[in-house]
Design an enzyme around this catalytic site. Structure first.
Site, short mmCIF file in Angstrom:
data_model
loop_
_atom_site.label_atom_id
_atom_site.label_comp_id
_atom_site.label_asym_id
_atom_site.label_seq_id
_atom_site.Cartn_x
_atom_site.Cartn_y
_atom_site.Cartn_z
N THR A 187 1.25 2.63 2.12
CA THR A 187 0.19 1.67 1.82
C THR A 187 -0.71 1.57 3.04
O THR A 187 -0.22 1.56 4.17
CB THR A 187 0.76 0.29 1.42
OG1 THR A 187 -0.30 -0.67 1.53
CG2 THR A 187 1.90 -0.16 2.31
N GLU A 334 4.57 -3.20 -1.74
CA GLU A 334 5.85 -3.61 -1.16
C GLU A 334 6.82 -4.20 -2.19
O GLU A 334 7.98 -4.41 -1.90
CB GLU A 334 5.60 -4.67 -0.07
CG GLU A 334 4.94 -4.16 1.20
CD GLU A 334 3.40 -4.09 1.11
OE1 GLU A 334 2.86 -4.12 -0.02
OE2 GLU A 334 2.75 -4.00 2.16
N LYS A 444 -10.94 -3.43 -0.95
CA LYS A 444 -10.34 -2.63 -2.01
C LYS A 444 -11.45 -1.99 -2.85
O LYS A 444 -12.08 -2.65 -3.65
CB LYS A 444 -9.45 -3.50 -2.88
CG LYS A 444 -8.35 -2.71 -3.49
CD LYS A 444 -7.24 -3.58 -3.96
CE LYS A 444 -6.01 -2.73 -4.18
NZ LYS A 444 -4.98 -3.44 -4.90
N TRP A 449 -7.33 0.86 -0.90
CA TRP A 449 -7.59 0.06 0.28
C TRP A 449 -8.41 0.84 1.30
O TRP A 449 -8.16 2.01 1.55
CB TRP A 449 -6.29 -0.32 0.99
CG TRP A 449 -5.44 -1.30 0.28
CD1 TRP A 449 -4.17 -1.08 -0.17
CD2 TRP A 449 -5.74 -2.65 -0.04
NE1 TRP A 449 -3.68 -2.21 -0.76
CE2 TRP A 449 -4.63 -3.19 -0.68
CE3 TRP A 449 -6.86 -3.46 0.16
CZ2 TRP A 449 -4.58 -4.50 -1.13
CZ3 TRP A 449 -6.82 -4.76 -0.29
CH2 TRP A 449 -5.69 -5.27 -0.93
P1 AMP Z 1 -1.46 -2.75 -3.33
O1 AMP Z 1 -0.38 -2.86 -2.33
O2 AMP Z 1 -2.47 -1.72 -3.00
O3 AMP Z 1 -0.93 -2.60 -4.71
O4 AMP Z 1 -2.30 -4.11 -3.31
C1 AMP Z 1 -1.65 -5.35 -3.50
C2 AMP Z 1 -2.67 -6.44 -3.35
O5 AMP Z 1 -3.65 -6.37 -4.37
C3 AMP Z 1 -2.08 -7.84 -3.47
O6 AMP Z 1 -1.46 -8.27 -2.29
C4 AMP Z 1 -3.32 -8.64 -3.85
O7 AMP Z 1 -4.10 -8.94 -2.70
C5 AMP Z 1 -4.09 -7.67 -4.73
N1 AMP Z 1 -3.74 -7.91 -6.14
C6 AMP Z 1 -2.85 -7.26 -6.91
N2 AMP Z 1 -2.81 -7.78 -8.16
C7 AMP Z 1 -3.68 -8.81 -8.19
C8 AMP Z 1 -4.08 -9.77 -9.17
N3 AMP Z 1 -3.60 -9.75 -10.41
N4 AMP Z 1 -5.01 -10.69 -8.81
C9 AMP Z 1 -5.54 -10.71 -7.57
N5 AMP Z 1 -5.20 -9.84 -6.59
C10 AMP Z 1 -4.28 -8.90 -6.89
#
Ligand code: AMP
Length: 545
Positions: A187, A334, A444, A449
């Site tokens: 990540t 995570e 994002k 990211w």
């Molecule tokens: P990733 O590790 O790339 O999957 O990103 C995870 C992050 O995406 C989370 O910590 C949130 O900040 C954001 N995220 C994921 N799902 C949502 C959701 N349903 N609503 C708002 N933010 C989200």
């Protein structure tokens, strides 16, 4: 007297292994189909045989328990084969993020200690760019779908299909400790260097069971079940495509793998194969809705979880208007990832589309084995008033236990015995969570990211720039794009295009990921700072967004 269960000498101590998902009675659905694009259709029977063949092919190039096998491929039946064959051999599957810059990719290959890399020919230019610096001893397998193969200098152990054809269809998958590491991926969430997260067999099985229960137990809406037709729209390198391919296979569901994401083609697959269940980031859904061919598509049987970022209300309403059953899901790399879903009850379905959108766009209610709290600075749970903000902290049997070989960040992630998400949210009286902010300094873009720090680094090298801060700005197409706030040195004359040009050059040379070219520039006289002199991005967001 101890009440620990006693084991009979000959009793079978059933380990929670991915092999058990593969062998589950539900997955015994010999004639059910697994489809790749509009090119190939396999029955489960043939596909399962291919999993055995892949294991034999990998063994023939030296893969043993404890080896690491990496994959660089589009979403495909092959990827699904690796999801099973590699961990079931006792090896670790590293799903390489093909959207990383070449430099970051090299870092992850070295860091994960990949022994074998299975690479689709389309990604050869990425590998070729770092060829001289990939350490000796790694082996490569080529996936050649008949496209023109880029001119490269790799020696491959073989071509995927040929190797499978030559391999035996029987492999004796061993049993081992359920806490064995099954998967690793990276990540790029919070700092410049990607961080490796990892999941054990036990964790993947428990995530599968918990998420299956959540998705198949709701009465009408937001369901995935044995009669569904599943197609992922989240890359399979990212958190095992939210773990849903494991669920679909465990249930013996029909599956469609779309290869490279091309909007009109995805819509064609959705329609032709009567797909009923997918998941994606809001950007992909928006892209599909905006594609002119979508107007001719009947999407009324399609259910789609939106995660990775909040589901924007306008997109939810448009999707509902087209008959799509769209709803939010939350998790992160995570967390394996699924933690919560915003499914609707039968009563909710009587509400107007606008009222439903309020529920569907929430972060949702925790699923079976996820314990989620929203806490204030003192670690106390915030009231269920849907307005007091706090940080989401979580516990579940399937969260990564840390970052690979990174003790410092692992401790921080798990401070106080709870996993810290850095997501700011509130909770309503029904226990449904709503994310309101993100304390991470990352952007994002289209589900990927981008580290704002890395872009700042590149821009700061321009001789005319005195200070720079990069924040995420809303963008209808990408969800979010980088906005560079640039302060020029006194007397320096340069164009915004010069700034964009140096970012583009860094993308071309593989230092920054491709998404960085979506960046826009805003000039300023000063950059806000916090009391201890750090860039105050909260204030900048207030000023410029
Ligand atoms: P990733 O590790 O790339 O999957 O990103 C995870 C992050 O995406 C989370 O910590 C949130 O900040 C954001 N995220 C994921 N799902 C949502 C959701 N349903 N609503 C708002 N933010 C989200």
């Amino acid at each position: 007297m101890s009440n620990l269960i006693e084991k009979t000498r000959s009793s079978y101590d059933y380990p929670l292994l991915i092999k058990q998902l593969f062998l589950s009675p539900l997955a015994y659905n010999p004639d059910q189909q697994i489809i790749y694009r509009d090119q190939l259709t396999f029955t489960y029977k043939t596909w399962k045989e291919r999993v055995h063949r892949l294991a034999n092919a990998l063994a023939s190039v030296g893969v043993i328990q404890g080896s690491t096998v990496a994959v660089m491929d589009w979403d495909s039946h092959r990827y699904l084969e690796a999801y099973y064959a590699v961990p079931m051999m006792g090896a670790v599957l590293h799903t390489i993020n093909v959207r990383l810059s070449a430099e970051q990719m090299l870092y992850t290959i070295d860091h994960a200690e990949d022994d074998v890399i299975i690479c689709h020919s389309e990604f050869l230019p990425l590998l070729e760019a770092i060829r001289g610096r990939i350490s000796e001893g790694r082996k490569f397998i080529l996936i050649d779908e008949g496209d023109e193969v880029f001119n490269h200098h790799f020696e491959f152990e073989g071509e995927y299909e040929k190797m499978l054809a030559e391999a035996s269809p029987e492999f004796d998958f061993p049993e081992f400790d359920e806490n064995t590491r099954a998967t690793t991926f990276y990540t790029t969430g919070t700092t410049g260097l990607p961080k490796g997260v990892y999941f054990s067999h036990r964790q993947l099985v428990l995530h599968t069971l918990s998420t299956t229960a959540a998705l198949s137990s709701n009465s009408i809406q937001g369901r995935l079940h044995r009669e569904s037709v599943y197609m992922p729209l989240t890359p399979m390198f990212h958190v095992h495509a939210w773990g849903i391919p494991y669920i679909a296979t465990f249930l013996g569901t029909k599956q469609v793998y779309p290869g490279k994401y091309i909007p009109a083609f995805l819509l064609k697959l959705l329609e032709n194969h009567k797909v009923t269940f997918s998941h994606c980031v809001p950007t992909i859904l928006n892209m599909l809705l905006k594609d002119p061919t979508s107007l001719q598509c009947d999407l009324s049987r399609w259910t789609c979880i939106i995660g990775g970022a909040a589901l924007p209300r306008s997109i939810a309403i448009e999707a509902l208007r087209r008959g799509i059953d769209v709803f939010g899901g939350y998790g992160m790399s995570e967390t394996c990832p699924v933690l919560s879903l915003s499914q609707l009850t039968e009563m909710d379905l009587d509400l107007s589309p606008e009222e439903q959108a309020d529920i569907r766009c929430r972060t949702g209610v925790p699923i079976g084995l996820a314990q989620m709290r929203v806490v204030d600075h003192d670690g106390k749970d915030v009231p269920n008033d849907d307005k007091t903000p706090g940080e989401i902290i979580v516990r579940s049997p399937y969260l990564t236990q840390g970052y690979l070989k990174d003790h410092v960040h692992s401790e921080k992630l798990w401070e106080g015995g709870w996993m810290h998400t850095n997501d700011v949210a509130c909770v309503n009286e029904k226990g449904s969570i709503r994310i309101t902010d993100r304390s991470k300094d990352v952007i994002k873009v289209g589900g990927e990211w981008l580290s704002s720090l890395e872009i700042e680094d590149v821009i700061a090298r321009h001789e005319g720039v005195s200070e720079v801060a990069v924040i995420g700005a809303f963008d209808l197409n990408w969800g979010e794009i980088p906005l560079a706030i640039v302060v020029a040195k006194p007397g320096a004359i340069f164009d915004d295009r010069d700034i964009i040009q140096i970012v583009k050059a860094s993308v071309d040379s593989g230092v920054l990921p491709r998404e960085a070219i979506t960046m826009k520039v805003q000039r300023a006289d000063l950059i806000d700072k916090t009391s201890i002199g750090k860039i105050n991005k909260v204030a900048l967001r207030g000023r410029f967004l």
